[in-house]
Design a protein around this motif. Structure first.
Motif, mmCIF file in Angstrom:
data_model
loop_
_atom_site.group_PDB
_atom_site.id
_atom_site.type_symbol
_atom_site.label_atom_id
_atom_site.label_comp_id
_atom_site.label_asym_id
_atom_site.label_seq_id
_atom_site.Cartn_x
_atom_site.Cartn_y
_atom_site.Cartn_z
ATOM 1 N N VAL A 1 0.832 -1.206 0.000
ATOM 2 C CA VAL A 1 0.000 0.000 0.000
ATOM 3 C C VAL A 1 0.860 1.246 0.000
ATOM 4 O O VAL A 1 0.665 2.164 -0.809
ATOM 5 C CB VAL A 1 -0.945 0.003 1.213
ATOM 6 N N LEU A 2 1.844 1.298 0.905
ATOM 7 C CA LEU A 2 2.615 2.519 1.086
ATOM 8 C C LEU A 2 3.587 2.786 -0.050
ATOM 9 O O LEU A 2 3.875 3.952 -0.352
ATOM 10 C CB LEU A 2 3.377 2.453 2.409
ATOM 11 N N LEU A 3 4.115 1.749 -0.692
ATOM 12 C CA LEU A 3 5.134 1.953 -1.712
ATOM 13 C C LEU A 3 4.650 1.674 -3.134
ATOM 14 O O LEU A 3 5.249 2.186 -4.088
ATOM 15 C CB LEU A 3 6.349 1.054 -1.422
ATOM 16 N N VAL A 4 3.604 0.883 -3.295
ATOM 17 C CA VAL A 4 3.161 0.504 -4.641
ATOM 18 C C VAL A 4 1.819 1.129 -4.994
ATOM 19 O O VAL A 4 1.640 1.660 -6.094
ATOM 20 C CB VAL A 4 3.075 -1.040 -4.768
ATOM 21 N N VAL A 5 0.878 1.100 -4.072
ATOM 22 C CA VAL A 5 -0.485 1.558 -4.366
ATOM 23 C C VAL A 5 -0.646 3.057 -4.170
ATOM 24 O O VAL A 5 -1.266 3.747 -4.979
ATOM 25 C CB VAL A 5 -1.496 0.789 -3.483
ATOM 26 N N LEU A 6 -0.086 3.588 -3.082
ATOM 27 C CA LEU A 6 -0.297 4.998 -2.751
ATOM 28 C C LEU A 6 0.248 5.976 -3.796
ATOM 29 O O LEU A 6 -0.435 6.955 -4.130
ATOM 30 C CB LEU A 6 0.319 5.280 -1.371
ATOM 31 N N PRO A 7 1.461 5.780 -4.349
ATOM 32 C CA PRO A 7 1.981 6.769 -5.316
ATOM 33 C C PRO A 7 1.083 7.029 -6.522
ATOM 34 O O PRO A 7 0.800 8.198 -6.818
ATOM 35 C CB PRO A 7 3.342 6.173 -5.728
ATOM 36 N N PRO A 8 0.605 6.001 -7.257
ATOM 37 C CA PRO A 8 -0.258 6.326 -8.404
ATOM 38 C C PRO A 8 -1.590 6.947 -8.004
ATOM 39 O O PRO A 8 -2.131 7.777 -8.736
ATOM 40 C CB PRO A 8 -0.465 4.975 -9.096
ATOM 41 N N LEU A 9 -2.134 6.569 -6.836
ATOM 42 C CA LEU A 9 -3.388 7.171 -6.386
ATOM 43 C C LEU A 9 -3.210 8.670 -6.138
ATOM 44 O O LEU A 9 -4.022 9.497 -6.574
ATOM 45 C CB LEU A 9 -3.876 6.488 -5.108
ATOM 46 N N THR B 1 6.630 7.998 -13.271
ATOM 47 C CA THR B 1 6.786 9.301 -12.615
ATOM 48 C C THR B 1 6.391 9.304 -11.141
ATOM 49 O O THR B 1 7.164 9.783 -10.295
ATOM 50 C CB THR B 1 5.989 10.372 -13.383
ATOM 51 N N PRO B 2 5.196 8.817 -10.748
ATOM 52 C CA PRO B 2 4.846 8.883 -9.317
ATOM 53 C C PRO B 2 5.787 8.094 -8.422
ATOM 54 O O PRO B 2 6.039 8.496 -7.279
ATOM 55 C CB PRO B 2 3.419 8.315 -9.276
ATOM 56 N N TYR B 3 6.320 6.977 -8.922
ATOM 57 C CA TYR B 3 7.232 6.192 -8.104
ATOM 58 C C TYR B 3 8.579 6.899 -7.956
ATOM 59 O O TYR B 3 9.202 6.841 -6.887
ATOM 60 C CB TYR B 3 7.411 4.801 -8.712
ATOM 61 N N ALA B 4 9.038 7.576 -9.017
ATOM 62 C CA ALA B 4 10.274 8.350 -8.900
ATOM 63 C C ALA B 4 10.113 9.486 -7.899
ATOM 64 O O ALA B 4 11.027 9.784 -7.126
ATOM 65 C CB ALA B 4 10.666 8.901 -10.279
ATOM 66 N N ALA B 5 8.936 10.129 -7.914
ATOM 67 C CA ALA B 5 8.698 11.233 -6.986
ATOM 68 C C ALA B 5 8.511 10.742 -5.557
ATOM 69 O O ALA B 5 8.873 11.447 -4.605
ATOM 70 C CB ALA B 5 7.468 12.027 -7.437
ATOM 71 N N TYR B 6 7.984 9.546 -5.366
ATOM 72 C CA TYR B 6 7.635 9.042 -4.034
ATOM 73 C C TYR B 6 8.782 8.280 -3.374
ATOM 74 O O TYR B 6 9.100 8.516 -2.210
ATOM 75 C CB TYR B 6 6.406 8.144 -4.133
ATOM 76 N N TRP B 7 9.370 7.352 -4.112
ATOM 77 C CA TRP B 7 10.302 6.413 -3.486
ATOM 78 C C TRP B 7 11.562 7.083 -2.942
ATOM 79 O O TRP B 7 12.036 6.737 -1.857
ATOM 80 C CB TRP B 7 10.686 5.317 -4.480
ATOM 81 N N ILE B 8 12.125 8.006 -3.694
ATOM 82 C CA ILE B 8 13.405 8.601 -3.272
ATOM 83 C C ILE B 8 13.254 9.387 -1.969
ATOM 84 O O ILE B 8 14.019 9.163 -1.014
ATOM 85 C CB ILE B 8 13.992 9.470 -4.407
ATOM 86 N N PRO B 9 12.286 10.326 -1.847
ATOM 87 C CA PRO B 9 12.126 10.998 -0.552
ATOM 88 C C PRO B 9 11.759 10.031 0.577
ATOM 89 O O PRO B 9 12.225 10.193 1.712
ATOM 90 C CB PRO B 9 10.986 11.994 -0.808
ATOM 91 N N GLU B 10 10.938 9.029 0.275
ATOM 92 C CA GLU B 10 10.555 8.057 1.295
ATOM 93 C C GLU B 10 11.773 7.286 1.790
ATOM 94 O O GLU B 10 11.917 7.020 2.988
ATOM 95 C CB GLU B 10 9.508 7.106 0.725
ATOM 96 N N HIS B 11 12.667 6.946 0.873
ATOM 97 C CA HIS B 11 13.879 6.206 1.234
ATOM 98 C C HIS B 11 14.814 7.063 2.085
ATOM 99 O O HIS B 11 15.543 6.541 2.945
ATOM 100 C CB HIS B 11 14.595 5.741 -0.032
ATOM 101 N N LEU B 12 14.770 8.384 1.868
ATOM 102 C CA LEU B 12 15.657 9.288 2.595
ATOM 103 C C LEU B 12 15.074 9.730 3.930
ATOM 104 O O LEU B 12 15.666 10.576 4.611
ATOM 105 C CB LEU B 12 15.968 10.521 1.734
ATOM 106 N N GLY B 13 13.900 9.210 4.292
ATOM 107 C CA GLY B 13 13.322 9.525 5.589
ATOM 108 C C GLY B 13 12.134 10.445 5.555
ATOM 109 O O GLY B 13 11.587 10.791 6.610
ATOM 110 N N GLY B 14 11.701 10.880 4.365
ATOM 111 C CA GLY B 14 10.508 11.714 4.254
ATOM 112 C C GLY B 14 9.269 10.862 4.113
ATOM 113 O O GLY B 14 9.257 9.672 4.434
ATOM 114 N N SER B 15 8.200 11.485 3.595
ATOM 115 C CA SER B 15 6.973 10.722 3.388
ATOM 116 C C SER B 15 6.794 10.326 1.929
ATOM 117 O O SER B 15 6.190 9.308 1.620
ATOM 118 C CB SER B 15 5.763 11.547 3.832
ATOM 119 N N GLY B 16 7.308 11.153 1.011
ATOM 120 C CA GLY B 16 7.111 10.912 -0.413
ATOM 121 C C GLY B 16 5.804 11.458 -0.932
ATOM 122 O O GLY B 16 5.653 11.679 -2.137
ATOM 123 N N VAL B 17 4.840 11.706 -0.042
ATOM 124 C CA VAL B 17 3.515 12.139 -0.467
ATOM 125 C C VAL B 17 3.559 13.563 -1.019
ATOM 126 O O VAL B 17 3.030 13.851 -2.093
ATOM 127 C CB VAL B 17 2.511 12.047 0.694
#
Length: 532
Positions: free
Chosen positions: A56-64, A220-236
Motif C-alpha cells: 500500500v505505502l510503496l506501490v499503491v499509494l503513489p499512483p493514487l 513518474t509517481p514512483y520516482a517522486a515518491y520512493w526517493i524521498p521516502e527512502h531518505l526519511g521523508g513521506s514521499g507524499v
C-alpha cells in the motif's frame, strides 16, 4: 501460484459485481467493497488474503496520489491553500494529540503509543468521501478543499507516524528537532517533486510516442515518491507537487494521442487499484479477529468506540474555529464573504478513514531494537480497522442524507449551471479567436478557395455542435440532436459490420472506421451537458 491467481480473478469478479450493485442501489462502491471483503474473509474455507503494508505505502499509494494531483486544478489548489493546509496539517496534528490524550487518560496507554495511534487514524481518506460528494453535486469549493486535504494529509500523518515509532523505539523525543525536520521535509519534497515533474514532461515531450509517454507517466509517481521516502521523508508531498506541476504545465507538452490513450489507461488503473484496496482492507477481518482473542471483547469495543468518537469530534472542534477565528486577524479573509456554516459542517462531517490508516498500522515493527515486542501492536491494528469500519460505513452512508438536509445539493446545481454557461461562452470565444486567426492567415498566405471553404466548414460545424437553448416549444435542442447523432452512428456501425461480413472490406479497414466513429461518439459525450 495458480491458487493465488485464482484468488486474484475472484477478487476482480467480486470487484466488478460489487461496483455494479453499488451503482444500482446508489451507494459509494468503497463502502460495499469493504463490507464484501469482510464477508468473504469470514466465509469458511476461504484462504486468508493478507494486505502487505509495503504494498500500500510503496506501490499503491503513489499512483493514487499522483493521478488525483494531476486531476486537481493548480489554480484552485493555490486559491484554497490556506483551508487545505489547516486541514491537512493542523487538523491531523490536533486529532493525533486528541487521540493521544484520550487514550492515555481513559485507557491508560502510554503517551507515545497513544500519539502513534492518533497519527495512524488522523488522516481522512480521499477516495470514498469524494466519490459520494461528487455524486451529490456539492459546490466545487467544498470538493476542492476535501480533495486537496486528502492529497496532503497522508504526508503529515506518515511523518508523525515515523516520529512516534522512533520515540517508542528509542524512548526519546524532541519537539524542536521534530518541528525543524518536518519543515525541512516539506520544503525539500516540494522542490524535488517539481523537479521530477519538470524532467518527466521534457522526457515525454521528446519521446513523441504514446506508449513510451504513458510508460513514463507510470514511472513518474514512483520516482517522486520512493526517493524521498527512502531518505526519511513521506514521499507524499513530492508526489503531490509533481502531479500539480504536470497538471499546470502538461497541456502544452503532452500530445493529443497520448492524452486520449492516457485518460483511459489511468482511469482503468485507478479503478482497479482503489477497488482492490478496499476489498483487501475488508479481507483483513479474519487476521484481526484471530488477534482479538488476546484481548477482552469489551476492552476492544470501548477503545474502538472511544477513538472513533474522538476523531469525529476532533474534526468538528478544529474545522469551525479554524474557519472563523483566522478572520479576526487576517484582513484579507475579512474582506471575503463569511463562509456558510452548512458548507463547513459538511467538510467537518466528511472524516472517513481509509486503507492508508490500516496499512500504517500493519506496517508497525514486530519488535523494538532491544528485541522486546512492540507495545500494543495488535490493539493498535484492531482499533485502526474498527475506526475505518465505523467512519466509512457510518459517515459514508449518512453523508447523502446530511447533504440533502442542509440543502447544499441545490447550491451545487446552481454552481454547475453557472460553470456550464461559462464553459459554453469560452468555447464560443475560442472559435471566434480561431476564425479571426483564419482570416489573418487567409490574408497573409495564398490559400486556394477550396482550402478556405474546408476550414470555414470545419469551424461552422464545431460552432453548430455547441449546446443550444431550448426551442420555442420547450424542447432541448442539444439533447435531441445528440440522441439523433447516436442513432446515425449506430446505423453506420451496423452497415460497416455487414460490409465486413460480406467480405467487401477487411478487418483492418473496419477497425479504422470504428475508431473514427468511436472518437466522434466520445467527442459527442464530452460536449453533452446533462442536468443533474
Amino acid at each position: 501460484m495458480e491458487a493465488k491467481f485464482q484468488i486474484f480473478l475472484t477478487l476482480l469478479a467480486v470487484l466488478a459485481g460489487t461496483a455494479w450493485l453499488a451503482r444500482r442501489i446508489d451507494v459509494a462502491p468503497a463502502i460495499l467493497l469493504l463490507l464484501a471483503g469482510v464477508v468473504l474473509a469470514l466465509v469458511p474455507g476461504m484462504p486468508p488474503v493478507e494486505l502487505p503494508p509495503q504494498l500500500v505505502l510503496l506501490v499503491v499509494l503513489p499512483p493514487l496520489i499522483y493521478s488525483a494531483s494531476v486531476a486537481m486544478s493548480w489554480r484552485e489548489f493555490k486559491f484554497n491553500l490556506e483551508p487545505i493546509a489547516l486541514l491537512a496539517i493542523g487538523c491531523v496534528i490536533f486529532t493525533a494529540c486528541a487521540v493521544a490524550a484520550a487514550t492515555h487518560l481513559l485507557i491508560g496507554l502510554p503517551w507515545s503509543v497513544g500519539f502513534l495511534l492518533g497519527a495512524i487514524v488522523a488522516p481522512p481518506d480521499v477516495v470514498a468521501p469524494l466519490a459520494i460528494a461528487r455524486k451529490l453535486g456539492l459546490p466545487r469549493r467544498i470538493l476542492v478543499v476535501l480533495e486537496g486535504e486528502g492529497l496532503a494529509n497522508d504526508a503529515t500523518a506518515l511523518i508523525l507516524y515515523r516520529f512516534a515509532v522512533v520515540a517508542i523505539s528509542t524512548g526519546a523525543f524532541s519537539l524542536p528537532v521534530a518541528s525543524s525536520t518536518f519543515a525541512a521535509i516539506l520544503a525539500g519534497e516540494i522542490a524535488f517533486g517539481v523537479a521530477v515533474g519538470w524532467l518527466s514532461l521534457r522526457l515525454r515531450h521528446r519521446a513523441r510516442d504514446p506508449q513510451i509517454e504513458i510508460t513514463l507517466s507510470l514511472i513518474t509517481p514512483y520516482a517522486a515518491y520512493w526517493i524521498p521516502e527512502h531518505l526519511g521523508g513521506s514521499g507524499v508531498i513530492a508526489t503531490v507537487a509533481c502531479g500539480l506541476y504536470i497538471s499546470w504545465n502538461g497541456p502544452l507538452l503532452i500530445s493529443s494521442a497520448t492524452r486520449l490513450q492516457g485518460i483511459f489507461f489511468w482511469d482503468l488503473v485507478i479503478y482497479l487499484v482503489e477497488g482492490l484496496l478496499f476489498l483487501l482492507t475488508g479481507f483483513q477481518m479474519r487476521v484481526l479477529l484471530e488477534k482479538s482473542r488476546e484481548f477482552p471483547l469489551g476492552d476492544i469495543l470501548f477503545a474502538t468506540g472511544l477513538v472513533a468518537a474522538i476523531v469525529i469530534l476532533a474534526r468538528f472542534a478544529w474545522v469551525f474555529p479554524g474557519t472563523y477565528l483566522p478572520r479576526l486577524w487576517r484582513k484579507r479573509l475579512r474582506a471575503e464573504p463569511l463562509p456558510n456554516w452548512r458548507s463547513i459542517f459538511v467538510v467537518a462531517f466528511t472524516g472517513v478513514r481509509g486503507a492508508v490508516s490500516l496499512a500504517a498500522a500493519l506496517a508497525l515493527p514486530f519488535t523494538l531494537p532491544s528485541g522486546v515486542d512492540f507495545p500494543y501492536r495488535d490493539l493498535i491494528q484492531l482499533v485502526s480497522f474498527g475506526v475505518i469500519l465505523i467512519t466509512l460505513v457510518g459517515l459514508g452512508l449518512s453523508l447523502p442524507m446530511v447533504v440533502r438536509r442542509l440543502g447544499l445539493t441545490q447550491d451545487g446545481h446552481a454552481e454547475h449551471h453557472r460553470e456550464r454557461e461559462a464553459e459554453i461562452a469560452a468555447r464560443r470565444q475560442a472559435l471566434d479567436a480561431a476564425l479571426a486567426s483564419l482570416d489573418a492567415i487567409t490574408d497573409d498566405r495564398e490559400l486556394s478557395d477550396e482550402v478556405v471553404k474546408l476550414l470555414r466548414a470545419r469551424h461552422q460545424t464545431r460552432a453548430n455542435q455547441l449546446p443550444q437553448p431550448p426551442d420555442a416549444d420547450g424542447h432541448d435542442v442539444t439533447a435531441t440532436g445528440a440522441a439523433l447523432v447516436r442513432e446515425l452512428i449506430a446505423e453506420e456501425r451496423k452497415f460497416i459490420h455487414a460490409q465486413l461480413r460480406d467480405g467487401n472490406i477487411t478487418d483492418e479497414s473496419r477497425r479504422r472506421i470504428e475508431r473514427d466513429l468511436d472518437l466522434e461518439e466520445a467527442s459527442l459525450a464530452n460536449r453533452e451537458y446533462k442536468k443533474r
